[in-house]
Design a protein around this motif. Sequence first.
Motif, PDB file in Angstrom:
ATOM      1  N   ASN A  25       0.704   7.425  -9.277  1.00 25.09           N
ATOM      2  CA  ASN A  25       1.295   8.756  -9.158  1.00 25.09           C
ATOM      3  C   ASN A  25       2.704   8.699  -9.728  1.00 25.09           C
ATOM      4  O   ASN A  25       3.344   7.652  -9.695  1.00 25.09           O
ATOM      5  N   CYS A  26       3.189   9.824 -10.209  1.00 23.86           N
ATOM      6  CA  CYS A  26       4.546   9.875 -10.762  1.00 23.86           C
ATOM      7  C   CYS A  26       5.187  11.195 -10.372  1.00 23.86           C
ATOM      8  O   CYS A  26       4.625  12.262 -10.613  1.00 23.86           O
ATOM      9  N   GLU A  27       6.345  11.104  -9.723  1.00 20.08           N
ATOM     10  CA  GLU A  27       7.044  12.310  -9.267  1.00 20.08           C
ATOM     11  C   GLU A  27       8.481  12.294  -9.771  1.00 20.08           C
ATOM     12  O   GLU A  27       9.160  11.263  -9.703  1.00 20.08           O
ATOM     13  N   LEU A  28       8.928  13.420 -10.291  1.00 20.05           N
ATOM     14  CA  LEU A  28      10.322  13.557 -10.722  1.00 20.05           C
ATOM     15  C   LEU A  28      11.182  13.792  -9.478  1.00 20.05           C
ATOM     16  O   LEU A  28      10.996  14.775  -8.768  1.00 20.05           O
TER      17      LEU A  28
ATOM     18  N   LEU B 267       7.276   6.249  -8.676  1.00 17.95           N
ATOM     19  CA  LEU B 267       5.864   5.937  -8.928  1.00 17.95           C
ATOM     20  C   LEU B 267       5.272   5.329  -7.651  1.00 17.95           C
ATOM     21  O   LEU B 267       5.936   4.575  -6.951  1.00 17.95           O
ATOM     22  N   SER B 268       4.022   5.676  -7.371  1.00 17.30           N
ATOM     23  CA  SER B 268       3.357   5.133  -6.182  1.00 17.30           C
ATOM     24  C   SER B 268       1.857   5.001  -6.457  1.00 17.30           C
ATOM     25  O   SER B 268       1.337   5.534  -7.436  1.00 17.30           O
ATOM     26  N   LEU B 269       1.171   4.281  -5.562  1.00 16.09           N
ATOM     27  CA  LEU B 269      -0.259   4.039  -5.724  1.00 16.09           C
ATOM     28  C   LEU B 269      -1.056   5.325  -5.459  1.00 16.09           C
ATOM     29  O   LEU B 269      -0.651   6.121  -4.620  1.00 16.09           O
TER      30      LEU B 269
ATOM     31  N   PRO C 185       0.783  -1.250   0.000  1.00 17.00           N
ATOM     32  CA  PRO C 185       0.000   0.000   0.000  1.00 17.00           C
ATOM     33  C   PRO C 185       0.811   1.295   0.000  1.00 17.00           C
ATOM     34  O   PRO C 185       0.503   2.216  -0.730  1.00 17.00           O
ATOM     35  N   ASN C 186       1.869   1.393   0.777  1.00 21.02           N
ATOM     36  CA  ASN C 186       2.687   2.616   0.787  1.00 21.02           C
ATOM     37  C   ASN C 186       3.995   2.433   0.013  1.00 21.02           C
ATOM     38  O   ASN C 186       4.983   3.127   0.265  1.00 21.02           O
ATOM     39  N   GLY C 187       3.961   1.502  -0.938  1.00 17.13           N
ATOM     40  CA  GLY C 187       5.176   1.167  -1.675  1.00 17.13           C
ATOM     41  C   GLY C 187       5.536   2.173  -2.754  1.00 17.13           C
ATOM     42  O   GLY C 187       4.767   3.088  -3.072  1.00 17.13           O
ATOM     43  N   GLN C 188       6.724   1.980  -3.335  1.00 22.11           N
ATOM     44  CA  GLN C 188       7.232   2.891  -4.363  1.00 22.11           C
ATOM     45  C   GLN C 188       7.992   2.118  -5.428  1.00 22.11           C
ATOM     46  O   GLN C 188       8.599   1.093  -5.157  1.00 22.11           O
ATOM     47  N   ILE C 189       7.913   2.647  -6.642  1.00 28.25           N
ATOM     48  CA  ILE C 189       8.730   2.151  -7.754  1.00 28.25           C
ATOM     49  C   ILE C 189       9.730   3.258  -8.067  1.00 28.25           C
ATOM     50  O   ILE C 189       9.332   4.398  -8.317  1.00 28.25           O
TER      51      ILE C 189
END
Length: 233
Positions: A215-218, A231-233, A147-151
């Motif tokens: 979601n996508c953040e630079l 990237l995250s949920l 759930p709080n993971g990240q790519i």
Amino acid sequence: MKDLFGRAILDYQTNNEPQDLITETNISEADEMSVAYLFRSLKEMPKLEQKALQLSKGKILDVGCGAGSHSLYLQEKGFDVTSIDISENAIQACQLRGLKKARVQNLLDIHNETFDTILLLMNGTGIFETLAQTSIYLQKLKSLLNPNGQILIDSSDIIYMFDEEEDGSKWIPVDGYYGELTFTVSYKNQTEEPFPWLYLDYNTLQNAAHANGLNCELITEGEHFDYLAQLSL
């Protein structure tokens, strides 16, 4: 597949007369790559990779781990790291280097496992192969996230590799997306079958992420049109 990239990695690990890899693409000349580069320590890594490792947390999956340098650093820091690669030779080298959870596996074949951090480094978008397949991979990555993971994924905008017209516009091929390349790898007088490899500019990655409910953040940009995204949920 002759697994030449993996063979070079294993040759280096076992001191079996390793040589430079020769890589070539459909838009660039043949280029020599020292296998030693794949065995770099944290301080020898580009800032983007250092940042990704700093941000890594929890249970980690290292996709396309190669020689395992990122995984090894994280394992030494006490993290639970699973390292996967489709190269049997590379995974053998990783195991010889001391990685506890290194296995030959395609990302799309992972089931019933989830992670807090998924790493795709050294042009992580490459394994998507084509823009059309990007959603398949993003959906798979999404399914493997806690759930709080990240790519954490890096790539480059390779528009700079195309010729510029007098008006400042770029001459790029009309068929398909300009980041879709065909790679050829040669090693010890053998040549691999050409394979597709994808470079995604950040805006295209962000659009694809949003289209797939991510979601996508630079996070940071490198010195040569490269970037790290989260990237995250």
